[in-house]
Design an enzyme around this catalytic site. Structure first.
Site, PDB file in Angstrom:
ATOM      1  NE  ARG A  62      -2.577  -1.334   3.304  1.00 18.99           N
ATOM      2  CZ  ARG A  62      -2.731  -2.758   3.578  1.00 18.99           C
ATOM      3  NH1 ARG A  62      -2.980  -3.799   2.740  1.00 18.99           N
ATOM      4  NH2 ARG A  62      -2.398  -2.978   4.826  1.00 18.99           N
ATOM      5  CD  GLU A  99      -1.977  -3.911  14.623  1.00 18.73           C
ATOM      6  OE1 GLU A  99      -1.887  -3.530  13.418  1.00 18.73           O
ATOM      7  OE2 GLU A  99      -2.920  -3.397  15.569  1.00 18.73           O
TER       8      GLU A  99
HETATM    9  P1  AMP Z   1       3.746  -2.157  11.810  1.00 18.28           P
HETATM   10  O1  AMP Z   1       4.937  -2.566  11.283  1.00 18.28           O
HETATM   11  O2  AMP Z   1       3.021  -2.541  12.966  1.00 18.28           O
HETATM   12  O3  AMP Z   1       3.633  -0.320  12.153  1.00 18.28           O
HETATM   13  O4  AMP Z   1       2.452  -2.162  10.705  1.00 18.28           O
HETATM   14  C1  AMP Z   1       2.370  -1.343   9.584  1.00 18.28           C
HETATM   15  C2  AMP Z   1       2.103  -2.066   8.191  1.00 18.28           C
HETATM   16  O5  AMP Z   1       1.123  -3.076   8.435  1.00 18.28           O
HETATM   17  C3  AMP Z   1       1.607  -1.159   7.165  1.00 18.28           C
HETATM   18  O6  AMP Z   1       2.271  -1.748   5.839  1.00 18.28           O
HETATM   19  C4  AMP Z   1       0.137  -1.450   7.147  1.00 18.28           C
HETATM   20  O7  AMP Z   1      -0.399  -1.411   5.888  1.00 18.28           O
HETATM   21  C5  AMP Z   1      -0.109  -2.837   7.823  1.00 18.28           C
HETATM   22  N1  AMP Z   1      -0.928  -2.696   9.036  1.00 18.28           N
HETATM   23  C6  AMP Z   1      -0.764  -2.855  10.391  1.00 18.28           C
HETATM   24  N2  AMP Z   1      -1.905  -2.721  11.212  1.00 18.28           N
HETATM   25  C7  AMP Z   1      -2.921  -2.406  10.224  1.00 18.28           C
HETATM   26  C8  AMP Z   1      -4.238  -2.152  10.335  1.00 18.28           C
HETATM   27  N3  AMP Z   1      -4.770  -2.207  11.558  1.00 18.28           N
HETATM   28  N4  AMP Z   1      -4.893  -1.750   9.357  1.00 18.28           N
HETATM   29  C9  AMP Z   1      -4.579  -2.013   8.113  1.00 18.28           C
HETATM   30  N5  AMP Z   1      -3.068  -2.244   7.824  1.00 18.28           N
HETATM   31  C10 AMP Z   1      -2.250  -2.489   8.766  1.00 18.28           C
END
Ligand code: AMP
Length: 177
Positions: A62, A99
């Site tokens: 994305r 996450e």
């Molecule tokens: P993080 O590494 O935990 O900051 O996760 C960010 C990445 O995971 C991004 O590339 C987002 O597209 C995806 N992502 C994580 N959590 C979500 C969420 N709640 N909704 C949509 N995309 C998420």
């Protein structure tokens, strides 16, 4: 919340328990389907950006949707930070916690020139692991992760603090929720 943030919030769909129970997924497809909303989002993602960006790096997948039009608007080149096994030439790779689960990202070893100031773009900041991994790859490729721009920041998670711990203090988000 800014006007742009309020407009964008109306175009983000919250999908509970996707892709796992307990995750509230922020679905950007309604935003992408709205020409006016997408334009507002791109413009707001470029607000507050420091001068002197040389290159835009977008994180698969994305981050590509937002990173490529921003690179065009800035008159910069675009570097894809991709999932493993996708880039055809020699790569650096980083594995990190998400996450939900773990993941690996890769960048071509020759994607950046020494000292280039890189804008890191993704759709959403959650725990921060994805962006820190991308920044580590940018550093290994010899360049500087200079600014981070995301559309959405999950404010209840310590993503911004995690970025700061890893030297990423120039960070903007349009919608904090
Ligand atoms: P993080 O590494 O935990 O900051 O996760 C960010 C990445 O995971 C991004 O590339 C987002 O597209 C995806 N992502 C994580 N959590 C979500 C969420 N709640 N909704 C949509 N995309 C998420």
């Amino acid at each position: 919340m800014t006007d742009a943030g309020a407009k964008i919030a109306r175009l983000i769909r919250n999908v509970p328990d996707f892709p796992k129970p307990g995750i509230q997924f922020k679905d950007i497809t309604p935003l992408l389907g709205s020409p006016a909303g997408f334009k507002v989002a791109l413009s707001a993602m470029m607000d507050g950006m420091p001068e002197g960006i040389d290159v835009v790096a977008g994180i698969e997948s994305r981050g590509f949707l937002f990173g490529t039009p921003i690179a065009m608007a800035l008159g910069c080149g675009f570097v894809p930070v991709r999932k493993p096994g996708k880039l055809p030439s020699a790569v650096y790779e980083e594995t990190f916690d998400l996450e939900y689960g773990t993941s690996t990202l890769a960048i071509h070893v020759d994607a950046l020139k020494p000292g280039q100031r890189v804008l890191v773009v993704d759709d959403l900041l959650a725990s921060g692991g994805t962006i820190v991994a991308a920044a580590d790859l940018i550093r290994r490729a010899g360049a500087i992760p200079y600014h981070v721009s995301v559309l959405i920041e999950l404010a209840e998670l310590p993503g911004r603090a995690f970025l700061a711990e890893h030297g990423l203090t120039s960070v903007t988000s349009v919608l904090s929720c």
